[in-house]
Write an enzyme that holds these catalytic residues in place. Structure first.
Site, PDB file in Angstrom:
ATOM      1  N   LYS A  15      21.413  48.298  57.472  1.00  0.00           N
ATOM      2  CA  LYS A  15      22.271  49.478  57.439  1.00  0.00           C
ATOM      3  C   LYS A  15      21.913  50.366  56.264  1.00  0.00           C
ATOM      4  CE  LYS A  15      26.183  47.494  55.016  1.00  0.00           C
ATOM      5  NZ  LYS A  15      27.603  47.373  55.006  1.00  0.00           N
ATOM      6  N   HIS A  16      22.306  51.513  56.268  1.00  0.00           N
ATOM      7  CA  HIS A  16      22.982  52.380  57.211  1.00  0.00           C
ATOM      8  C   HIS A  16      21.946  53.359  57.758  1.00  0.00           C
ATOM      9  CE1 HIS A  16      26.439  51.177  54.655  1.00  0.00           C
ATOM     10  NE2 HIS A  16      27.163  51.347  55.747  1.00  0.00           N
ATOM     11  N   HIS A  28      33.062  58.124  53.824  1.00  0.00           N
ATOM     12  CA  HIS A  28      34.403  57.531  53.818  1.00  0.00           C
ATOM     13  C   HIS A  28      35.467  58.624  53.784  1.00  0.00           C
ATOM     14  CE1 HIS A  28      32.010  54.106  52.354  1.00  0.00           C
ATOM     15  NE2 HIS A  28      32.905  53.393  53.015  1.00  0.00           N
ATOM     16  N   ASP A 101      29.044  52.503  62.085  1.00  0.00           N
ATOM     17  CA  ASP A 101      29.827  52.239  60.889  1.00  0.00           C
ATOM     18  C   ASP A 101      31.284  52.373  61.326  1.00  0.00           C
ATOM     19  OD1 ASP A 101      30.527  51.758  58.260  1.00  0.00           O
ATOM     20  OD2 ASP A 101      29.269  53.332  57.422  1.00  0.00           O
TER      21      ASP A 101
END
Length: 170
Positions: A15-16, A28, A101
């Site tokens: 990831k990512h 976020h 995600d």
């Protein structure tokens, strides 16, 4: 690292995708992007993902960053057919599981409802949806799309096959 996880019966996740190396802002909290071109990403951020298949990565987690200089738009990579199916699966030849995600993060939840995000991710080629803000709404949108013919059962079966192959260790 992946080999060490596998030696202890733990699945590995790279990831990512496609890499947060030059990302501006924080997914976020909300919209985040990189202004790099595909050629620039290929020299740095994409390098580990090029090796993912050979390294035996069980999953690749796709980031919610946008790459307007690659895709020509602001759609997050986790919802982008171009980034998942054309680049990750096509160009980089990755055949394993693809997981988003967390879909409750600001980069998704501030712009898309749970059903819309889930449907876009499935249509883009994602196999697993991580943490939709409203799981029932995400499920209902995908179910309705399959029932209405917008998403084929074959498309769902592709993901089920990949999930079962990983679970069975094939």
């Amino acid at each position: 690292y992946s080999d060490g996880l596998h030696a202890n019966d733990v699945l590995s996740c790279f990831k990512h995708f496609p890499g947060h190396g030059a990302t501006k802002d924080d997914t976020h909290k909300g919209y985040a992007y990189s202004d790099k071109t595909y050629e620039e990403l290929a020299k740095a951020e994409l390098v580990p993902f090029v090796a993912a298949e050979e390294a035996g990565a069980d999953m690749v987690m796709v980031a919610h960053i946008a790459l307007p200089n690659v895709t020509g738009e602001d759609t997050p990579c986790s919802l982008s057919y171009q980034m998942i199916t054309e680049i990750l699966r096509g160009d980089l030849e990755y055949e394993g599981l693809v997981i988003t995600d967390a879909l409750n993060m600001g980069a998704i939840a501030e712009t898309y409802d749970s059903g819309e995000a889930a449907l876009m991710a499935v249509e883009a080629g994602v196999d697993l949806l991580l943490m939709p803000e409203d799981v029932e709404e995400a499920y209902a949108a995908i179910y309705a799309a399959v029932q209405g013919g917008e998403v084929t059962e074959e498309r769902i079966d592709e993901s089920v096959r990949r999930i079962l192959e990983v679970k069975l260790g094939e």
